[in-house]
Enzyme design. Structure first.
Site, PDB file in Angstrom:
ATOM      1  N   SER A 574       3.901  -0.247  -8.932  1.00  0.00           N
ATOM      2  CA  SER A 574       2.899  -0.534  -7.814  1.00  0.00           C
ATOM      3  C   SER A 574       2.905  -1.896  -7.411  1.00  0.00           C
ATOM      4  CB  SER A 574       1.572  -0.057  -8.083  1.00  0.00           C
ATOM      5  OG  SER A 574       0.726   0.113  -7.044  1.00  0.00           O
ATOM      6  N   ASP A 659       3.165   9.655  -1.872  1.00  0.00           N
ATOM      7  CA  ASP A 659       2.376   8.578  -2.475  1.00  0.00           C
ATOM      8  C   ASP A 659       1.457   8.213  -1.386  1.00  0.00           C
ATOM      9  OD1 ASP A 659       1.421   6.302  -3.525  1.00  0.00           O
ATOM     10  OD2 ASP A 659       3.340   5.930  -4.484  1.00  0.00           O
ATOM     11  N   HIS A 694       1.372   8.756  -6.009  1.00  0.00           N
ATOM     12  CA  HIS A 694       1.502   7.339  -6.723  1.00  0.00           C
ATOM     13  C   HIS A 694       1.398   7.483  -8.314  1.00  0.00           C
ATOM     14  CE1 HIS A 694       1.224   3.068  -6.222  1.00  0.00           C
ATOM     15  NE2 HIS A 694       0.326   3.035  -7.072  1.00  0.00           N
TER      16      HIS A 694
END
Length: 723
Positions: A574, A659, A694
């Site tokens: 991330s 995501d 995600h």
């Protein structure tokens, strides 16, 4: 991917790619040429500056992804992602057996039949269980005594049937213990639906609340439930509603609307059960609205006027609120204020600000106040007797560890539940008697097959950054390490949002440690490892400190002979994936391999697009590129924009098609640009989870397929490095 013939692989790659580029000849008998994506230049202009983006076409809307009949663009994008998946499978073909072995090792250490430590709330003991090889937990409770019969609340395995992805976001039981409200996500976009279960009959009510944010609050009438909905375009939480059971959604009353898209909002109930609280948080500003839980139809009152940069949190305690605030206090201080006079002019100091101690959390009990603090890159728990004002700290006895306040739902008790772990010590749940200072270890995370912490060594190192700052590094390795520079080392980093990566135990990591790897965490700026200023020095116009800190830690580990550039690897996800992209551009020769998970790499374009979740809320984290100074600074480090014709390390990139936090097209575009531009023959592979978002796959075990893939990638590189 299912195993398919080499011929079929070649045909599919040829159908989805227009050009070819040779890669490192790891497996000459099966490895095809890598997919090269089509280029269709888009000109992106702002501040009289133009960027050429040849892969802008890869962006698909949710409607395109979910449509039954895919349009030509969608088919082309999906073909490219599938081609990358097949290329990865083929490049990693000889590691299939290793991946399977790693996966079985990892899940084999996880206790199949496991149970959480029960906690007591409002007359019931609550806990969860995993059974056999089930992916999801079941939730239970027992009335008054743990000796009483068990009541099942939810069996998530049953709820998840028929779904490729399933997650329960939050659960709230009504004050009379009769109705369970819980929210579920079935597409991995963090868009939840609240459902209501009658715990007496076992039947679901017709009340379904859609497009929700996890977290809600019951009023004390057992009929009113407060919840939050999202903006359907940006997916930011923006409205709080009041719902009455057994009434249609169109009769719900909006009680709060946050019109500023730089805020996240939500609603919860105070630990005391006396207040319903709406929170509004941006990067720099906190704001709260409060309402007595006995008066659900009343008007929410602002806790204190919103005015400029000010972060704080509140905790109700009898006739006052505790306030943890950074007002005139970089590292926060503790204040208190009467319940009927909550504006800032009424706040009185309880614990003053300290330059070397960051207050991170508090837990209020009738007799005691517990303070979670951070100093010298370690966490500490401070116990204060509310009556006598005497205080003490818990002693943990290890050089590198993490401690944290656990689940404490009861107010009138002398027992503090807290957690403890280190890089060698599994997570422990402990009940601490704050009166007589005795400890009752309720549970130690079991490592199936056994784990002896004495077989491993954990250290705290200090690396010197190029500007002289001392960067803490947590490190663990198997006893007997020979520091000769030939040891493989995986360096992990994050460094954003003030999130500090704690030195937790992780049983999956044993598969690397037992194969000779060293594992290290770089506590770089952008976190709060060394206090609040550590965060301030790694955000906005100081963001590059995050990247140079990580690089300087890498050099320190090489200098101290823990590893060498031939054996050094980096991992981040991330915002940590942004870190990976930046270091790959800035100093690629320092690393033999990099794993970037769901990486935020197209910084400028993403932060210019306010329809994307996270963008507007994070202008005070990264900057707003509509401001030219911010634009120029972000452009200077954005990984996608700084790809150059030069040699890069071996790289693995992962993403999820659904995501919502870092859209799949960021890593996909980045990989495409790297592959078309870089001058080396090192391996570059990308894995797209076509069903998840995600957080990757849902469930207890499936997620470790990707961990096994990543570990196999590292071990493959280590075996093929030619050393």
């Amino acid at each position: 991917m299912k195993t398919i013939t080499f011929l079929l692989i070649t045909l599919l790659l040829a159908s989805s790619c227009t050009n070819r580029k040779k890669t490192k000849d790891l497996f000459p008998e099966i490895l095809p040429e890598a997919p090269i994506a089509e280029k269709h230049d888009s000109v992106l202009t702002i501040h009289e500056h133009s960027r050429i983006d040849p892969y802008f076409w890869m962006r698909l809307s949710d409607e395109q992804k979910n449509a039954e009949n895919k349009d030509a663009q969608t088919q082309k994008v999906l073909q490219y992602l599938e081609a990358e998946n097949i290329y990865l499978d083929t490049a990693m073909y000889k590691t299939k057996e290793l991946q399977s072995k790693l996966y079985n090792e990892i899940v084999g250490r996880i206790k199949q039949d496991d149970e959480s430590v029960p906690y007591f709330k409002n007359g019931y003991w609550y806990y969860s269980k995993y059974s056999d090889k089930q992916e999801y937990p079941a939730y239970f409770r027992k009335k008054e005594s743990l000796e009483n019969p068990e009541e099942i609340l939810l069996d998530v395995n049953q709820l998840a049937k028929g779904h490729d992805y399933y997650a329960v976001g939050s659960m709230e039981v009504s004050p009379d213990n009769k109705i369970l409200a819980f929210c579920e996500d079935t597409i991995s976009r963090r868009i939840y639906t609240y459902r209501f279960l009658d715990l007496e009959t076992g039947k679901f009510l017709d009340d379904n609340l859609y497009n929700c944010e996890p977290g809600g609050a019951w009023a004390n009438d057992n009929q009113t439930f407060f919840y939050t909905t999202k903006n359907k375009i940006s997916l930011l939480s923006e409205k709080v509603w009041r719902h009455k059971l057994e009434t249609s959604n169109d009769k719900d009353v909006m009680v709060y609307h946050e019109e500023d898209p730089s805020y996240y909002i939500g609603v919860y109930k105070s630990k005391s059960d006396k207040y319903i609280i709406i929170y509004n948080n941006s990067t720099l500003i906190s704001d709260y609205q409060i309402l007595k839980a006995d008066n659900p139809d009343g008007e929410f009152k602002q806790f204190t006027p919103r005015a400029g940069a000010h972060e704080y949190s509140i905790e109700h305690y009898e006739d006052k609120f505790y306030v943890l605030t950074n007002y005139d206090a970089v590292n926060f201080r503790l204040m208190e204020t009467p319940v009927n006079a909550t504006s800032i002019e009424n706040w009185k100091e309880v614990i003053p600000h300290r330059e070397d101690v960051l207050i991170t959390d508090i837990e209020a009990f009738k007799k005691y106040l517990v303070i979670s603090e951070r100093s010298n890159a370690l966490t500490h728990l401070r116990i204060i007797n509310q009556e006598t004002k005497k205080e003490h700290y818990l002693d943990f006895g290890e050089p590198v560890y993490v401690s944290f306040i656990g689940t404490n739902t009861e107010f009138d008790t002398d027992i503090l539940r807290y957690g403890y772990s280190s890089l060698t010590t599994p997570v422990s749940t402990i009940d601490y008697n704050m009166n007589d200072k005795t400890k009752d270890i309720k549970k130690v995370q079991e490592v199936v097959g056994g784990h002896n912490p004495d077989n491993y060594v954990t250290e705290r190192l200090w690396a010197t950054a190029r500007d002289g700052k001392k960067i803490p590094v947590s490190i663990v390795y198997k006893k007997g390490l020979k520091k000769d520079g030939h040891t493989p080392l995986l360096l992990y980093g994050y460094g954003s949002y003030g999130n500090t990566i704690e030195p937790w135990f992780n049983s999956t990591r044993l598969s690397l440690l037992d194969r000779g790897f060293v594992y290290a965490i770089a506590h770089i700026r952008g976190s709060q490892a060394m206090g609040r200023q550590w965060y301030e020095d790694g955000k906005m116009m100081n963001k590059i400190n995050t990247f140079t800190d990580f690089i300087d830690v890498g050099h320190h580990l090489v200098k101290e002979n823990y590893s060498s550039p031939h054996h050094l690897y980096a991992l981040g996800g991330s915002a940590g994936g942004l870190l990976m992209g930046a270091i790959a551009n800035m100093e690629p020769e320092l690393f033999n391999g990099i794993i970037a998970a769901v990486p935020f790499v197209d910084v400028v374009s993403t932060m210019l697009d306010e329809t994307i979740p996270l963008t507007t809320n994070e202008f005070d984290e990264w900057g707003n590129p509509k401001n030219k100074k911010s634009y120029d600074y972000m452009l200077s480090y954005s990984p996608y924009d700084n790809v150059e014709a030069k040699d890069y390390p071996n790289m693995m990139v992962t993403t999820g098609l659904f995501d919502s936090q870092v859209q799949y097209w960021e890593p996909a575009k980045w990989v495409a640009k790297l592959r078309a531009t870089k001058t080396d023959d090192n391996l570059l592979v990308m894995h797209t989870n076509m069903e998840a978002g995600h957080g990757g796959a849902s469930g207890r075990f499936k997620r470790y397929k990707e961990t096994a893939l990543e570990y196999a990638f590292l071990l493959m590189l280590e075996s093929k490095k030619g050393e």
